[in-house]
Design a protein around this motif. Structure first.
Motif, mmCIF file in Angstrom:
data_model
loop_
_atom_site.group_PDB
_atom_site.id
_atom_site.type_symbol
_atom_site.label_atom_id
_atom_site.label_comp_id
_atom_site.label_asym_id
_atom_site.label_seq_id
_atom_site.Cartn_x
_atom_site.Cartn_y
_atom_site.Cartn_z
ATOM 1 N N LEU A 77 -16.945 -28.548 -33.857
ATOM 2 C CA LEU A 77 -16.266 -27.541 -33.054
ATOM 3 C C LEU A 77 -17.223 -26.794 -32.140
ATOM 4 N N PRO A 78 -16.703 -26.236 -31.062
ATOM 5 C CA PRO A 78 -17.517 -25.305 -30.268
ATOM 6 C C PRO A 78 -17.749 -24.018 -31.048
ATOM 7 N N LEU A 79 -18.338 -23.032 -30.406
ATOM 8 C CA LEU A 79 -18.693 -21.776 -31.063
ATOM 9 C C LEU A 79 -17.478 -21.189 -31.784
ATOM 10 N N TRP A 80 -17.625 -20.941 -33.092
ATOM 11 C CA TRP A 80 -16.484 -20.500 -33.894
ATOM 12 C C TRP A 80 -15.902 -19.172 -33.417
ATOM 13 N N SER A 81 -16.735 -18.322 -32.857
ATOM 14 C CA SER A 81 -16.260 -17.004 -32.424
ATOM 15 C C SER A 81 -15.364 -17.088 -31.186
ATOM 16 N N THR A 82 -15.206 -18.294 -30.627
ATOM 17 C CA THR A 82 -14.300 -18.471 -29.483
ATOM 18 C C THR A 82 -12.970 -19.095 -29.909
ATOM 19 N N LEU A 83 -12.749 -19.225 -31.230
ATOM 20 C CA LEU A 83 -11.613 -19.981 -31.742
ATOM 21 C C LEU A 83 -10.704 -19.129 -32.627
ATOM 22 N N VAL A 84 -9.527 -19.673 -32.873
ATOM 23 C CA VAL A 84 -8.598 -19.141 -33.871
ATOM 24 C C VAL A 84 -8.399 -20.237 -34.904
ATOM 25 N N ALA A 96 -4.154 -16.589 -40.574
ATOM 26 C CA ALA A 96 -4.835 -16.853 -39.300
ATOM 27 C C ALA A 96 -6.106 -16.018 -39.193
ATOM 28 N N LEU A 97 -7.154 -16.640 -38.691
ATOM 29 C CA LEU A 97 -8.434 -15.967 -38.457
ATOM 30 C C LEU A 97 -8.723 -16.021 -36.970
ATOM 31 N N ILE A 98 -8.794 -14.863 -36.335
ATOM 32 C CA ILE A 98 -9.003 -14.794 -34.896
ATOM 33 C C ILE A 98 -10.459 -14.450 -34.610
ATOM 34 N N GLN A 99 -11.153 -15.362 -33.948
ATOM 35 C CA GLN A 99 -12.571 -15.208 -33.623
ATOM 36 C C GLN A 99 -13.364 -14.697 -34.839
ATOM 37 N N PRO A 100 -13.339 -15.463 -35.931
ATOM 38 C CA PRO A 100 -13.932 -14.983 -37.180
ATOM 39 C C PRO A 100 -15.453 -15.082 -37.214
ATOM 40 N N GLU A 101 -16.025 -14.371 -38.162
ATOM 41 C CA GLU A 101 -17.458 -14.485 -38.450
ATOM 42 C C GLU A 101 -17.711 -15.821 -39.160
#
Length: 318
Positions: A77-84, A96-101
């Motif tokens: 995946l790309p950078l996790w902080s850009t994902l849901v 749901a996790l929105i832009q998670p750590e």
């Protein structure tokens, strides 16, 4: 029982639609009366991975979505902080996790038995629509937005978007009715980005609270038969589910300093569960809400999860 009752139409209200569609594969009488797409179509619509893929195939705007069936898939995946991140089969925004750590993502129990998806996060205004399709065309449609939500994501108050957003959402519904759904109820969550571009996030192939925007218009019943022009509600006032607006809206207003707004909406909006000169439905809904709230506390679930725990469908047989 179907042979005795001989129903003209069986209209599911929630996720029992999946179980009925599975049963209809073996019961011709139910298949003839059930107002829903075939189970395989329902699975495609409900799956956040398959829905995104089929929308892209017919040219509808969806954020990039990745299927996750093994923890090793996270490395692609790309950078996790850009994902849901969310379970492939879920409802009401539960889990749901929105832009998670990164630490939170690493704890996800991803497997083939419990698949997840990762979706590019789109910042913007969230809207929803509910629609009925008959023979590939819309027979009912409404669009709504809400900032009043239960912590799991389920809305309990509704207001109409502006006319431009309604037009864009209707166009999406028309395309989905013709290209995928064909016959049945469906509802979608959509994000409008900063440029006003709508992005389809996910689909619920069942009834949703959008039906409340029709208030008590008898034309909604006609829409299930598709023998009239597409029905849409007139510009509705602010609408709310009375028990939830009290049980959850009032505490939220107190926490956020929005008590004045909450009071104004109670006065100026319309409560949709009760009926004129008949408040018993409201009393019954309040009792149900309290019962589900107790069930949620006892089980450690959110209210939304507790309300669907015995009927939710998570890809069984896929």
């Amino acid at each position: 029982m179907l042979d005795i009752l001989k129903p003209i139409l069986v209209v599911p209200a929630c996720e029992e639609v999946f179980h009925l569609a599975a049963l209809a594969q073996r019961r011709p009488a139910l298949a003839a009366a059930l107002f829903a797409p075939p189970l395989e179509t329902l699975r495609t619509l409900h799956s956040k991975h398959l829905f995104g893929r089929v929308c892209a195939e017919i040219g509808l705007p969806v954020p990039e979505t990745w299927a996750l069936t093994d923890p090793a898939d996270l490395a692609c995946l790309p950078l996790w902080s850009t994902l849901v991140f969310k379970p492939e089969y879920s409802r009401f925004g539960v889990h749901a996790l929105i832009q998670p750590e990164p630490e939170r993502v690493n704890t996800l129990a991803i497997s083939r038995q419990r698949p997840w998806v990762a979706q590019r996060h789109v910042a913007g205004a969230e809207m929803s629509f509910y629609a009925i399709a008959r023979a590939g065309r819309l027979s009912a449609f409404c669009a709504y937005g809400s900032t009043w939500r239960e912590r799991g994501g389920a809305s309990y108050a509704f207001a109409a978007p502006d006319s431009r957003a309604i037009t864009a959402l209707r166009d999406l519904a028309v395309a989905l009715a013709a290209g995928i759904v064909r016959d049945g109820q469906f509802a979608c969550d959509v994000i409008f980005d900063a440029e006003g571009q709508p992005w389809l996030l996910e689909c619920n192939p069942r009834a949703t609270s959008g039906v409340h925007l029709f208030t008590r218009d008898p034309m909604l019943a006609r829409a299930f038969f598709g023998d009239a022009p597409c029905v849409e509600p007139a510009d509705p006032p602010f609408l709310y589910l009375g028990p939830a607006f009290g049980l959850f809206g009032l505490p939220a207003a107190l926490r956020s300093g929005g008590l004045v707004e909450w009071r104004a909406l109670c006065r100026e909006g319309h409560e949709v569960i009760g009926a004129p000169r008949d408040r018993l439905p409201l009393v019954g809904a309040l009792v149900d809400s309290l019962a589900f709230a107790l069930k949620a506390v006892a089980s450690g679930r959110s209210l939304a999860a507790a309300m669907t725990a015995d009927i939710e469908w998570n890809g069984a047989g896929s």
